[in-house]
Design a protein around this motif. Structure first.
Motif, PDB file in Angstrom:
ATOM      1  N   UNK A   1       0.859  -1.184   0.000  1.00 11.23           N
ATOM      2  CA  UNK A   1       0.000   0.000   0.000  1.00 11.23           C
ATOM      3  C   UNK A   1       0.893   1.230   0.000  1.00 11.23           C
ATOM      4  N   UNK A   2       0.446   2.278  -0.697  1.00  6.22           N
ATOM      5  CA  UNK A   2       1.254   3.482  -0.722  1.00  6.22           C
ATOM      6  C   UNK A   2       0.608   4.592  -1.522  1.00  6.22           C
ATOM      7  N   UNK A   3       1.380   5.635  -1.741  1.00  7.84           N
ATOM      8  CA  UNK A   3       0.900   6.812  -2.455  1.00  7.84           C
ATOM      9  C   UNK A   3       2.008   7.346  -3.342  1.00  7.84           C
ATOM     10  N   UNK A   4       1.620   8.212  -4.271  1.00  8.14           N
ATOM     11  CA  UNK A   4       2.599   8.788  -5.172  1.00  8.14           C
ATOM     12  C   UNK A   4       1.976   9.797  -6.101  1.00  8.14           C
ATOM     13  N   UNK A   5       2.580   9.952  -7.269  1.00  8.38           N
ATOM     14  CA  UNK A   5       2.109  10.913  -8.259  1.00  8.38           C
ATOM     15  C   UNK A   5       2.212  10.292  -9.646  1.00  8.38           C
ATOM     16  N   UNK A   6       1.233  10.591 -10.481  1.00  2.56           N
ATOM     17  CA  UNK A   6       1.264  10.203 -11.888  1.00  2.56           C
ATOM     18  C   UNK A   6       1.114  11.482 -12.703  1.00  2.56           C
TER      19      UNK A   6
ATOM     20  N   UNK B   1      -0.883  16.733 -13.454  1.00  2.00           N
ATOM     21  CA  UNK B   1      -0.351  15.811 -12.459  1.00  2.00           C
ATOM     22  C   UNK B   1      -1.508  15.374 -11.569  1.00  2.00           C
ATOM     23  N   UNK B   2      -1.419  14.173 -11.063  1.00  2.00           N
ATOM     24  CA  UNK B   2      -2.468  13.672 -10.172  1.00  2.00           C
ATOM     25  C   UNK B   2      -1.832  12.907  -9.022  1.00  2.00           C
ATOM     26  N   UNK B   3      -2.302  13.199  -7.810  1.00  2.00           N
ATOM     27  CA  UNK B   3      -1.905  12.408  -6.655  1.00  2.00           C
ATOM     28  C   UNK B   3      -2.617  11.068  -6.713  1.00  2.00           C
ATOM     29  N   UNK B   4      -1.876   9.979  -6.526  1.00  2.00           N
ATOM     30  CA  UNK B   4      -2.462   8.639  -6.635  1.00  2.00           C
ATOM     31  C   UNK B   4      -2.165   7.829  -5.381  1.00  2.00           C
ATOM     32  N   UNK B   5      -2.952   6.805  -5.177  1.00  2.00           N
ATOM     33  CA  UNK B   5      -2.698   5.824  -4.133  1.00  2.00           C
ATOM     34  C   UNK B   5      -2.744   4.434  -4.771  1.00  2.00           C
TER      35      UNK B   5
ATOM     36  N   UNK C   1      -1.512  -4.121  -8.518  1.00  5.62           N
ATOM     37  CA  UNK C   1      -1.892  -2.971  -7.698  1.00  5.62           C
ATOM     38  C   UNK C   1      -3.140  -2.327  -8.272  1.00  5.62           C
ATOM     39  N   UNK C   2      -4.051  -1.945  -7.406  1.00  3.55           N
ATOM     40  CA  UNK C   2      -5.157  -1.088  -7.801  1.00  3.55           C
ATOM     41  C   UNK C   2      -4.709   0.349  -7.642  1.00  3.55           C
ATOM     42  N   UNK C   3      -4.935   1.183  -8.653  1.00  2.71           N
ATOM     43  CA  UNK C   3      -4.489   2.574  -8.640  1.00  2.71           C
ATOM     44  C   UNK C   3      -5.716   3.485  -8.608  1.00  2.71           C
ATOM     45  N   UNK C   4      -5.736   4.426  -7.691  1.00  2.00           N
ATOM     46  CA  UNK C   4      -6.809   5.411  -7.595  1.00  2.00           C
ATOM     47  C   UNK C   4      -6.226   6.801  -7.464  1.00  2.00           C
ATOM     48  N   UNK C   5      -7.039   7.817  -7.746  1.00  2.00           N
ATOM     49  CA  UNK C   5      -6.596   9.203  -7.590  1.00  2.00           C
ATOM     50  C   UNK C   5      -7.287   9.833  -6.389  1.00  2.00           C
ATOM     51  N   UNK C   6      -6.662  10.868  -5.840  1.00  2.00           N
ATOM     52  CA  UNK C   6      -7.198  11.542  -4.662  1.00  2.00           C
ATOM     53  C   UNK C   6      -8.258  12.590  -5.009  1.00  2.00           C
ATOM     54  N   UNK C   7      -8.633  12.709  -6.285  1.00  2.00           N
ATOM     55  CA  UNK C   7      -9.676  13.674  -6.638  1.00  2.00           C
ATOM     56  C   UNK C   7     -11.061  13.101  -6.312  1.00  2.00           C
ATOM     57  N   UNK C   8     -12.099  13.752  -6.750  1.00  2.00           N
ATOM     58  CA  UNK C   8     -13.462  13.330  -6.419  1.00  2.00           C
ATOM     59  C   UNK C   8     -14.004  12.301  -7.408  1.00  2.00           C
TER      60      UNK C   8
END
Length: 187
Positions: free
Chosen positions: A126-131, A137-141, A162-169
Motif C-alpha cells: 500500500x502506498x501513495x505517489x504521483x502520476x 499531475x495527479x496524486x495517486x494511491x 496494484x489497484x491505482x486510484x486518484x485523490x480527486x473526487x
C-alpha cells in the motif's frame, strides 16, 4: 618340551597384550558440524526492473491499456521468523497509446509479507505517489499485493498487482489496475 611350551605361551601373551594396547590408542574426536544451506535471505536492500501494463477505462467507458516499464529500489526487514516489513520506491513510465498520452509514475509503497518457504514471499503493498503527463499531475494511491520467488542466492522474480486510484473526487475507488513482473537483485 617345557621350554617350547613356555616360549609359545609368552609369544601368545605378548600378542594379546599388544592387541589390547592398540585398542587403547583410539583418540576420541568431536564430530564435525553438519553444513546446512542458509536459504534465501529476504533481509536487506534490493533493486530491479519491472514491466507490465496499466488497465483502465477512458471517458467513454471503453477498456484501454498502456505498456509500463520501470524500476524499483527497496529494503526489507525480517521482524519475526515468517513476517517481513519493507519499504519500496517505484518509478514507472507508461507508454502512449491511442487513448492515453505518455505518463510517468512514482510510488512509495509499504510492504507487509510472509515468507512461506525459504524461496517464496507473499506480500501486501500500500502506498501513495504521483502520476503525471503533459497535461496534468495527479496524486495517486495504490493497494495490492504480489508473490516473489528466489531464483538464485541473490536474484528474485516477482509478480505484482496494484489497484491505482486518484485523490480527486472520482466515483470509483480504483480507476486503474496495474500488473507487473520483475527481476530484482538483493544486496
Amino acid at each position: 618340551m617345557f621350554v617350547r611350551s613356555l616360549s609359545l605361551g609368552v609369544a601368545a601373551a605378548a600378542l594379546l597384550v599388544g592387541g589390547a594396547q592398540a585398542a587403547d590408542l583410539i583418540i576420541p574426536t568431536t564430530p564435525q558440524p553438519i553444513y546446512e544451506a542458509a536459504g534465501f535471505s529476504w533481509d536487506g536492500m534490493y533493486a530491479g526492473v519491472n514491466l507490465g501494463g496499466q488497465f483502465a477505462e477512458d471517458d467513454l467507458g471503453d477498456n484501454v491499456s498502456q505498456f509500463l516499464l520501470g524500476g524499483a529500489v527497496g529494503v526489507n526487514f525480517m521482524v519475526a521468523d515468517p513476517i517481513l516489513l519493507g519499504a519500496e520506491i517505484q518509478g514507472n513510465y507508461l507508454f502512449e497509446n491511442d487513448d492515453f498520452e505518455n505518463a510517468g509514475q512514482f510510488l512509495a509503497l509499504a510492504r507487509l509479507g510472509a515468507v512461506v518457504t525459504d524461496s517464496v514471499l507473499v506480500y501486501a503493498a500500500a502506498g501513495a505517489g504521483v502520476q503525471f503527463n503533459d497535461d496534468d499531475d495527479a496524486g495517486i494511491y495504490a493497494l495490492g499485493g504480489g508473490v516473489e520467488f528466489a531464483a538464485t542466492d541473490a536474484v528474485s522474480v516477482r509478480a505484482e498487482i496494484l489497484g491505482i486510484g486518484t485523490f480527486d473526487d472520482g466515483d470509483d475507488f480504483f480507476e486503474a489496475a496495474q500488473a507487473t513482473v520483475g527481476v530484482f537483485y538483493h544486496f
